[in-house]
Design a protein around this motif. Structure first.
Motif, PDB file in Angstrom:
ATOM      1  N   GLN A   1       0.805  -1.223   0.000  1.00  0.00           N
ATOM      2  CA  GLN A   1       0.000   0.000   0.000  1.00  0.00           C
ATOM      3  C   GLN A   1       0.842   1.280   0.000  1.00  0.00           C
ATOM      4  N   ASN A   2       2.144   1.152  -0.312  1.00  0.00           N
ATOM      5  CA  ASN A   2       3.031   2.318  -0.471  1.00  0.00           C
ATOM      6  C   ASN A   2       3.082   3.198   0.781  1.00  0.00           C
ATOM      7  N   GLN A   3       3.163   2.556   1.947  1.00  0.00           N
ATOM      8  CA  GLN A   3       3.285   3.318   3.189  1.00  0.00           C
ATOM      9  C   GLN A   3       4.746   3.661   3.509  1.00  0.00           C
ATOM     10  N   LEU A   4       5.681   3.121   2.728  1.00  0.00           N
ATOM     11  CA  LEU A   4       7.104   3.349   2.970  1.00  0.00           C
ATOM     12  C   LEU A   4       7.539   4.642   2.284  1.00  0.00           C
TER      13      LEU A   4
ATOM     14  N   PRO B   1      -0.675   3.970   9.271  1.00  0.00           N
ATOM     15  CA  PRO B   1      -1.904   4.756   9.493  1.00  0.00           C
ATOM     16  C   PRO B   1      -2.338   4.808  10.948  1.00  0.00           C
ATOM     17  N   VAL B   2      -1.936   3.854  11.759  1.00  0.00           N
ATOM     18  CA  VAL B   2      -2.322   3.829  13.181  1.00  0.00           C
ATOM     19  C   VAL B   2      -1.102   4.055  14.069  1.00  0.00           C
ATOM     20  N   ARG B   3      -0.011   3.354  13.797  1.00  0.00           N
ATOM     21  CA  ARG B   3       1.188   3.449  14.631  1.00  0.00           C
ATOM     22  C   ARG B   3       1.902   4.779  14.442  1.00  0.00           C
ATOM     23  N   GLY B   4       1.655   5.450  13.330  1.00  0.00           N
ATOM     24  CA  GLY B   4       2.372   6.678  13.024  1.00  0.00           C
ATOM     25  C   GLY B   4       3.691   6.365  12.348  1.00  0.00           C
ATOM     26  N   LEU B   5       4.709   7.209  12.603  1.00  0.00           N
ATOM     27  CA  LEU B   5       6.016   7.021  11.991  1.00  0.00           C
ATOM     28  C   LEU B   5       6.784   5.942  12.756  1.00  0.00           C
ATOM     29  N   VAL B   6       7.061   4.825  12.083  1.00  0.00           N
ATOM     30  CA  VAL B   6       7.732   3.678  12.715  1.00  0.00           C
ATOM     31  C   VAL B   6       9.219   3.774  12.446  1.00  0.00           C
ATOM     32  N   SER B   7      10.016   3.643  13.508  1.00  0.00           N
ATOM     33  CA  SER B   7      11.469   3.736  13.386  1.00  0.00           C
ATOM     34  C   SER B   7      12.026   2.544  12.609  1.00  0.00           C
ATOM     35  N   PRO B   8      13.054   2.782  11.785  1.00  0.00           N
ATOM     36  CA  PRO B   8      13.685   1.664  11.068  1.00  0.00           C
ATOM     37  C   PRO B   8      14.229   0.598  12.012  1.00  0.00           C
ATOM     38  N   ALA B   9      14.625   1.004  13.223  1.00  0.00           N
ATOM     39  CA  ALA B   9      15.145   0.032  14.182  1.00  0.00           C
ATOM     40  C   ALA B   9      14.100  -1.013  14.537  1.00  0.00           C
ATOM     41  N   GLN B  10      12.818  -0.685  14.356  1.00  0.00           N
ATOM     42  CA  GLN B  10      11.750  -1.608  14.701  1.00  0.00           C
ATOM     43  C   GLN B  10      11.404  -2.586  13.577  1.00  0.00           C
TER      44      GLN B  10
END
Length: 623
Positions: free
Chosen positions: A385-388, A414-423
């Motif tokens: 879904q092109n969220q990246l 859409p729910v978690r917000g901006l997710v860190s690459p470390a995750q």
């Protein structure tokens, strides 16, 4: 002449002849006829007896032929492929056939007058033979499997049938035993069983037999009110051995590990190969107290860890192997799949905590697994879904002029917000999602380079892209890059690929060749996080590198830690000697930058200049 016929009984014939004479005397006939008849009657009696004798001889000849035929059939039947033994009522051997000699090794003259007990192997006890004889006396028949011994001492299984022969008064007068060697049948049956329930390499029980045994262990645990344990064992870095030395070395290691596992547990404990490099150990009836059972299981796990970690000699090659062990306590209230799931979860936790260790299942582990599974499902959705998103962090020269940027991946959930690459980067590596994600990043970065070519203030920018070792290890990785370059028509020298030091060291010579092919196209390579791995000058000389990137862990302490300062200074000097560019990442203060410039560093990246920014904000920074 009807008086010559009769019932083939001599007495009947004589009576008929005498009656004829008496009848003739009752008739009034001429004297001459009477004298003639008295003269012929003796001859007629003799002829009658002769005919009777002829008939009896014919009958005897017929019976003799039938007896010979029956004897011939009996003789052929006696000399069959099965061994035959005939005894008298006292079990004394009277006769054996040639098959008996072939199967046992004894000639007939060696066994006549003996009893069949000389064939006993000792595998059946006295109660077995008592039951046999009781059945023979009651039913005059017995059939079963017996282990006997040949003349040369070989013990073999045979199918034995015994029939009791009785006389008219139902008294036993003989025993006839027939038998056949069933060694091959038993061996074939055992082979089928082993193929179905045992691993052919290690000879350990396989998953199928394990599940049966585990079910029984749960039943016994509930019945005896005791606790057991199950170990889920996974060898650490087993794939590396297979990839570097070949599968024959991997098989040798698996065989040796299985032997060490068996010697590390009790004889009644089960060791099974679950598949690949995974083993399971089932410990039954450790204790009726759960805490004591847990302590006992942990002691065994420690013993198993130590046994596996000792050095192996594999065809003269010394190899050090470790294992990660997950432990789940077993009780009768559990079910198989729940126990296996808990042990598997604990094993993965042991791997995450450093490997070469064991871990007891804790409910919090399951929560972590479920969160990870949810994150993985969301990440797969994000790819489709092109969220990246791509963020850009500026890179500057000694005069703080922008000469390029590093593209960094971000995930806007859409729910978690901006997710860190470390995750999520490590999860993407583990699940293989890094391949489509990495291709997307490379393709998008090249498209951005093409867009920058159209503007004077961005046409000379260099864009650095991180790729994973899994991407580089793809057989068609070079082709993928060629296709992207062909599609975007960019200047390859504006693309810089970054690989972490530790990942490059784990790679193969094929990867170095791929890097060389891409470098020949004009693409540059940088070694990221330099100084944190185990690089040697040989590796730096062999790899087609253009730049070393000093890790932020050294840059952050360069002002206050003399050791870090010495390391950074040495890296810069070594890079200059190897004609490699150097860039320092994680620069956050002017003191750090000035010190790096004094050591000869000419390129910088860090929060001192800018944090990673979305494309629009990055363009604003450039202006």
């Amino acid at each position: 002449m009807a008086f010559f016929t009769g019932n083939m009984n001599g007495v009947g014939c004589v009576v008929r002849t005498g009656a004829l004479a008496a009848t003739l005397q009752g008739f009034k006939c001429p004297q001459w006829l009477s004298r003639l008849l008295h003269h012929l009657l003796p001859s007629m009696e003799l002829r009658d007896q002769y005919d009777l004798l002829q008939h009896e001889v014919a009958e005897l000849r017929k019976r003799l032929l039938e007896a010979e035929s029956e004897l011939r059939i009996t003789r052929h039947a006696f000399e069959s492929q099965d061994g035959i033994l005939v005894t008298d009522a006292n079990n004394i051997i009277l006769k054996v056939n040639s098959a008996f000699t072939r199967l046992t090794g004894y000639r007939q003259d060696e066994v006549l007058g003996m009893t069949p007990s000389l064939l006993k192997s000792g595998r059946q006890d006295a109660s077995f033979y008592r039951r046999m004889w009781n059945e023979l006396r009651e039913h005059h028949y017995w059939q079963g499997e017996v282990w006997d011994k040949r003349k040369d001492g070989t013990i073999y299984p045979k199918l034995l049938t015994i029939r009791a022969i009785t006389d008219d008064r139902n008294h036993i007068i003989n025993y006839i035993a027939t038998f056949s060697d069933v060694s091959q049948q038993k061996e074939a049956k055992e082979n089928i069983y082993r193929l179905a329930f045992y691993d052919p390499l290690t000879q350990l029980p396989n998953r199928r037999l394990l599940m049966d045994r585990l079910s029984l262990a749960l039943v016994n645990s509930q019945k005896n009110k005791t606790y057991g344990a199950i170990f889920f064992i996974d060898l650490d870095n087993f794939k590396t051995l297979n990839d570097t030395k070949g599968h024959d070395f991997g098989d040798l290691l698996l065989t040796e590990v299985s032997s060490r596992l068996r010697s590390s547990v009790r004889q009644n404990d089960m060791v099974a190969r679950f598949g690949g490099d995974e083993f399971l150990v089932v410990l039954e009836d450790i204790s009726a107290d759960e805490q004591l059972a847990t302590q006992g299981a942990l002691r065994v796990a420690e013993k198993v860890c130590q046994a596996i970690s000792h050095t192996y000699e594999l065809k003269g090659y010394r190899y050090h192997c470790t294992a990660s062990i997950g432990i789940s306590i077993l009780s009768g209230e559990d079910n198989i799949h729940e126990i296996l799931r808990r042990a598997d979860t604990a094993m993965y936790h042991a791997k995450q905590t450093g490997r070469n260790t064991y871990c007891l299942f804790d409910p919090h582990m399951q929560e972590m697994i479920e969160r990870k599974a949810g994150l993985e499902a969301d990440l797969r959705m994000a790819v489709s879904q092109n969220q990246l998103l791509l963020y850009y962090q500026i890179q500057v020269d000694a005069e703080q002029r922008a000469y390029g940027a590093e593209v960094l991946l971000r995930w806007l959930h859409p729910v978690r917000g901006l997710v860190s690459p470390a995750q999520f980067i490590s999860l993407a590596e583990e699940t293989g999602l890094i391949l489509p994600i990495g291709h997307y990043v490379l393709s998008t970065a090249c498209q951005q380079l093409k867009a920058w070519e159209r503007h004077e203030n961005t046409r000379d920018l260099v864009l650095s892209v991180n790729i994973s070792i899994r991407q580089l290890c793809q057989e068609d990785f070079v082709k993928q890059i060629r296709d992207i370059l062909e599609a975007t028509k960019i200047n390859p020298s504006r693309l810089k690929i970054e690989l972490t030091e530790s990942l490059i060291m784990e790679g193969t010579s094929d990867n170095a060749q791929k890097m060389l092919e891409l470098q020949q196209l004009g693409i540059h390579f940088a070694m990221d996080d330099f100084g944190t791995g185990y690089s040697s000058l040989v590796h730096l000389k062999r790899l087609p590198l253009n730049q070393l990137k000093i890790d932020r862990s050294f840059v952050g302490n360069i002002v206050h830690n003399a050791n870090d300062a010495v390391i950074v200074k040495a890296i810069i000097a070594m890079a200059a000697a190897l004609d490699l560019q150097v860039i320092a990442e994680g620069v956050e203060t002017r003191e750090q930058m000035e010190m790096l410039r004094q050591y000869g560093c000419t390129a910088f990246q860090g929060y001192l200049f800018s944090k990673p920014l979305p494309l629009e904000e990055f363009h604003g920074l450039l202006h």
